[in-house]
Each structure stands twice: as structure tokens, then as C-alpha cells.
Design a protein around this motif. Structure first.
Motif, mmCIF file in Angstrom:
data_model
loop_
_atom_site.group_PDB
_atom_site.id
_atom_site.type_symbol
_atom_site.label_atom_id
_atom_site.label_comp_id
_atom_site.label_asym_id
_atom_site.label_seq_id
_atom_site.Cartn_x
_atom_site.Cartn_y
_atom_site.Cartn_z
ATOM 1 N N ILE A 123 0.825 -1.211 0.000
ATOM 2 C CA ILE A 123 0.000 0.000 0.000
ATOM 3 C C ILE A 123 0.859 1.261 0.000
ATOM 4 O O ILE A 123 0.674 2.158 -0.835
ATOM 5 C CB ILE A 123 -0.938 0.001 1.224
ATOM 6 C CG1 ILE A 123 -1.937 -1.147 1.124
ATOM 7 C CG2 ILE A 123 -1.660 1.344 1.331
ATOM 8 C CD1 ILE A 123 -2.769 -1.340 2.371
ATOM 9 N N ILE A 124 1.802 1.344 0.927
ATOM 10 C CA ILE A 124 2.602 2.564 1.098
ATOM 11 C C ILE A 124 3.382 2.906 -0.164
ATOM 12 O O ILE A 124 3.358 4.047 -0.648
ATOM 13 C CB ILE A 124 3.554 2.415 2.298
ATOM 14 C CG1 ILE A 124 2.748 2.351 3.600
ATOM 15 C CG2 ILE A 124 4.553 3.567 2.340
ATOM 16 C CD1 ILE A 124 3.573 1.975 4.818
ATOM 17 N N PHE A 125 4.078 1.908 -0.715
ATOM 18 C CA PHE A 125 4.905 2.198 -1.880
ATOM 19 C C PHE A 125 4.087 2.265 -3.163
ATOM 20 O O PHE A 125 4.550 2.805 -4.170
ATOM 21 C CB PHE A 125 6.041 1.185 -1.974
ATOM 22 C CG PHE A 125 7.079 1.382 -0.903
ATOM 23 C CD1 PHE A 125 8.086 2.311 -1.069
ATOM 24 C CD2 PHE A 125 7.018 0.672 0.285
ATOM 25 C CE1 PHE A 125 9.025 2.528 -0.068
ATOM 26 C CE2 PHE A 125 7.952 0.873 1.285
ATOM 27 C CZ PHE A 125 8.961 1.811 1.114
ATOM 28 N N GLY A 126 2.874 1.720 -3.132
ATOM 29 C CA GLY A 126 1.961 1.940 -4.244
ATOM 30 C C GLY A 126 1.518 3.390 -4.296
ATOM 31 O O GLY A 126 1.504 4.020 -5.364
ATOM 32 N N VAL A 127 1.169 3.939 -3.140
ATOM 33 C CA VAL A 127 0.777 5.349 -3.063
ATOM 34 C C VAL A 127 1.944 6.251 -3.461
ATOM 35 O O VAL A 127 1.769 7.259 -4.163
ATOM 36 C CB VAL A 127 0.293 5.698 -1.636
ATOM 37 C CG1 VAL A 127 0.081 7.206 -1.495
ATOM 38 C CG2 VAL A 127 -0.986 4.938 -1.310
ATOM 39 N N LEU A 128 3.153 5.874 -3.038
ATOM 40 C CA LEU A 128 4.336 6.672 -3.376
ATOM 41 C C LEU A 128 4.566 6.693 -4.893
ATOM 42 O O LEU A 128 4.929 7.732 -5.462
ATOM 43 C CB LEU A 128 5.568 6.090 -2.672
ATOM 44 C CG LEU A 128 6.827 6.963 -2.682
ATOM 45 C CD1 LEU A 128 6.578 8.266 -1.933
ATOM 46 C CD2 LEU A 128 7.998 6.205 -2.056
ATOM 47 N N LEU A 129 4.333 5.568 -5.554
ATOM 48 C CA LEU A 129 4.456 5.514 -7.011
ATOM 49 C C LEU A 129 3.442 6.455 -7.667
ATOM 50 O O LEU A 129 3.762 7.165 -8.622
ATOM 51 C CB LEU A 129 4.242 4.085 -7.510
ATOM 52 C CG LEU A 129 4.204 3.884 -9.034
ATOM 53 C CD1 LEU A 129 5.500 4.351 -9.683
ATOM 54 C CD2 LEU A 129 3.939 2.407 -9.366
ATOM 55 N N TRP A 130 2.220 6.484 -7.126
ATOM 56 C CA TRP A 130 1.192 7.373 -7.674
ATOM 57 C C TRP A 130 1.580 8.835 -7.502
ATOM 58 O O TRP A 130 1.420 9.646 -8.416
ATOM 59 C CB TRP A 130 -0.149 7.107 -6.997
ATOM 60 C CG TRP A 130 -1.244 7.981 -7.533
ATOM 61 C CD1 TRP A 130 -1.991 7.787 -8.659
ATOM 62 C CD2 TRP A 130 -1.689 9.225 -6.967
ATOM 63 N NE1 TRP A 130 -2.877 8.822 -8.830
ATOM 64 C CE2 TRP A 130 -2.716 9.718 -7.812
ATOM 65 C CE3 TRP A 130 -1.327 9.954 -5.840
ATOM 66 C CZ2 TRP A 130 -3.379 10.909 -7.557
ATOM 67 C CZ3 TRP A 130 -1.990 11.150 -5.591
ATOM 68 C CH2 TRP A 130 -2.992 11.611 -6.429
ATOM 69 N N VAL A 131 2.102 9.169 -6.327
ATOM 70 C CA VAL A 131 2.518 10.553 -6.069
ATOM 71 C C VAL A 131 3.628 10.966 -7.040
ATOM 72 O O VAL A 131 3.602 12.058 -7.613
ATOM 73 C CB VAL A 131 3.001 10.714 -4.616
ATOM 74 C CG1 VAL A 131 3.646 12.092 -4.407
ATOM 75 C CG2 VAL A 131 1.848 10.520 -3.639
ATOM 76 N N SER A 174 11.488 6.274 -8.029
ATOM 77 C CA SER A 174 12.599 7.220 -7.851
ATOM 78 C C SER A 174 12.959 7.887 -9.174
ATOM 79 O O SER A 174 13.295 9.079 -9.207
ATOM 80 C CB SER A 174 13.816 6.509 -7.255
ATOM 81 O OG SER A 174 14.233 5.417 -8.066
ATOM 82 N N ALA A 175 12.878 7.140 -10.278
ATOM 83 C CA ALA A 175 13.169 7.728 -11.583
ATOM 84 C C ALA A 175 12.150 8.807 -11.940
ATOM 85 O O ALA A 175 12.493 9.852 -12.501
ATOM 86 C CB ALA A 175 13.193 6.641 -12.658
ATOM 87 N N ARG A 176 10.890 8.560 -11.606
ATOM 88 C CA ARG A 176 9.852 9.576 -11.875
ATOM 89 C C ARG A 176 10.065 10.810 -10.999
ATOM 90 O O ARG A 176 9.890 11.941 -11.461
ATOM 91 C CB ARG A 176 8.460 8.979 -11.642
ATOM 92 C CG ARG A 176 8.033 7.994 -12.705
ATOM 93 C CD ARG A 176 7.810 8.668 -14.058
ATOM 94 N NE ARG A 176 6.685 9.609 -13.979
ATOM 95 C CZ ARG A 176 6.801 10.921 -14.117
ATOM 96 N NH1 ARG A 176 7.981 11.469 -14.356
ATOM 97 N NH2 ARG A 176 5.742 11.700 -14.022
#
Length: 268
Positions: A123-131, A174-176
Motif C-alpha cells: 500500500i505505502i509504496f503503491g501510493v508513493l508511485l502514484w505521487v 525514484s526515476a519519476r
């Protein structure tokens, strides 16, 4: 292990290894659902090697450039694109290797493999990818990958040793954040996966070889590697094509749904 079980294991690994949805999380869950088996480690090695083989073939032009870059570096030619690519991949791999060694030596690597941690990290890193995708500019192509980018993405890649984070997911994130285009972010993440996955595979192979390997296990591992290769190649090819038109949002939604399901199971 039956042919169907081998197929499921290989396809799950092949599809999830390079999508930002955590292959380690899916493999841990598969083994938990199927129960512990004596050949689980050997089969994990086989599907990892099969899937990384698919990435090497799909990105062969970039892999060949990185290999050529090693020769350029040996001759002191550091300003060429191939040299920067090769050096960047080396630097980006170091943090994960060091952190992985610490986790293995301390035994923490086994403590992290539990369903609750997987649920939260999904969940946490999924949200981070969206951000990262929602608020970061898409301005940089893959050819602009520099040493600073390699260091930052390498540090993030080390975090992916926690099951559920997703190595490809965190490197794409991180690339994004660094401003790379979505297609470029995925391409760089795929290239970064090659040395670290080969290093991990080599360690797992040494573990497997400590015990006798039966002909049946060797056959099962070969079948799993082939299935994983095919699944991974198709998954990467489809993702790279879709990223030209579709964002990372579907992967984010999947991560959150699976994470919530896992947490409901754990805490209910």
C-alpha cells in the motif's frame, strides 16, 4: 511439484518480477498457500534466472551498450554514453548488495518475510508511485541518466529488499521523482534489475548446490525457467508498449487492493 504448480509459480514470477507490484511478495504468498517444500529455493532460483534472461534479450541493445561501456571504462574513456551507463549500473547495484549482505548475515531477511509487512509495503509504496507519477515532470529521456541518478536510485533499490516494496516499482518511482519520462523510468529500472538479480541468483545457486540436486528437481527447475522466461518477456513487452499511452495507475490500484486484502487476512 506438478506441472500445473510449476506453471503457476513460473508465470507469477515472470509477470510480477518486472512490473511494479512486487514479485517477492507474490512468491512468499504462493509458498505460504502451497505449504513449505524442499525444492522451493531451487525453483525460486530457476524462475529468477528465467525472468532475468527475458529482460536481457528484450533490452539487448542497452545490455550490449553497457558491456561495451565496461571496455571503454577499462581504457579510461569515461565520457561516452556506454561508459556512463556501465558505471551507473555498477554504482546503482552497490547499495542493494551491501544491505542484502547485512540482512542475510543478521538473519533479518527472514524476519521481514511476513504477510503484515507485505500488506503495508504494498500500500505505502503503491501510493508513493502514484505521487511520483502524478506530481513529477516527464522531462528526461533515459540517455540523460547520470551518476547522481544512479546513486539515488541505487539507494532506493536497496529498500526493495523488504518484501512487498517491489524492486522495479521503487526504482521506477525514484526515476519519476527525478523527472524521467515514464517509459524512460521503466527502461532504466529494467536495466538496473539485471546486475542485482544476477548477483542474487548467484548467491541462491550457491545455497542450492550445498545439497545434492536430483534429476527430477533439475528437470522441474528447467521447466520453470522456460515458463518464467516466456511470461517475463511478454509482461515486459506489454508494459513498455502500454506506458506510451497508459500511466502507472493500474499497478497502483492493484497494489492497494492486494495490500488491503492481505491486511484484512492478517488482522481479522
Amino acid at each position: 511439484m506438478t506441472l500445473l504448480q510449476l506453471f503457476i509459480l513460473a508465470v507469477v514470477q515472470g509477470i510480477t518480477e518486472f512490473l511494479p507490484i512486487s514479485s517477492s511478495a507474490h512468491l512468499v504468498l504462493l509458498h505460504e498457500l502451497g505449504g513449505p517444500t524442499g525444492d522451493a529455493l531451487a525453483l525460486d532460483v530457476a524462475v529468477h534466472l528465467g525472468s532475468i534472461g527475458a529482460v536481457v534479450i528484450y533490452f539487448w541493445a542497452d545490455v550490449r551498450a553497457a558491456l561495451a561501456g565496461l571496455g571503454h571504462l577499462a581504457r579510461g574513456e569515461r565520457d561516452r554514453y556506454e561508459s556512463r551507463l556501465a558505471f551507473g549500473l555498477i554504482i546503482a547495484t552497490i547499495p542493494a548488495v551491501l544491505v542484502g549482505a547485512v540482512l542475510a548475515l543478521t538473519g533479518w531477511v527472514d524476519l521481514l518475510r511476513n504477510t503484515a509487512i507485505i500488506g503495508w509495503t504494498m500500500i505505502i509504496f503503491g501510493v508513493l508511485l502514484w505521487v511520483a507519477h502524478r506530481y513529477s515532470p516527464e522531462a528526461r529521456p533515459a540517455t540523460e541518466w547520470r551518476l547522481r541518478d544512479a546513486v539515488i536510485m541505487g539507494l532506493w533499490q536497496a529498500v526493495a529488499l523488504i518484501p512487498g516494496v517491489s524492486r522495479s516499482g521503487i526504482t521506477m518511482t525514484s526515476a519519476r521523482f527525478l523527472g524521467f519520462e515514464r517509459h524512460a523510468a521503466a527502461r532504466v529500472a529494467m536495466l538496473m534489475s539485471i546486475p542485482i538479480t544476477l548477483a542474487t541468483g548467484a548467491l541462491l545457486v550457491m545455497k542450492v548446490l550445498r545439497s545434492p540436486v536430483s534429476d527430477e528437481l533439475l528437470l522441474n527447475a528447467s521447466i520453470a525457467a522456460v515458463f518464467s522466461f516466456i511470461a517475463a518477456y511478454l509482461a515486459v513487452a506489454v508494459m513498455m508498449k502500454l506506458l506510451n499511452r497508459v500511466s502507472f495507475t493500474p499497478y497502483v490500484i492493484y497494489r492497494i487492493i492486494l495490500g488491503v486484502v492481505l491486511l484484512v487476512i492478517v488482522y481479522s
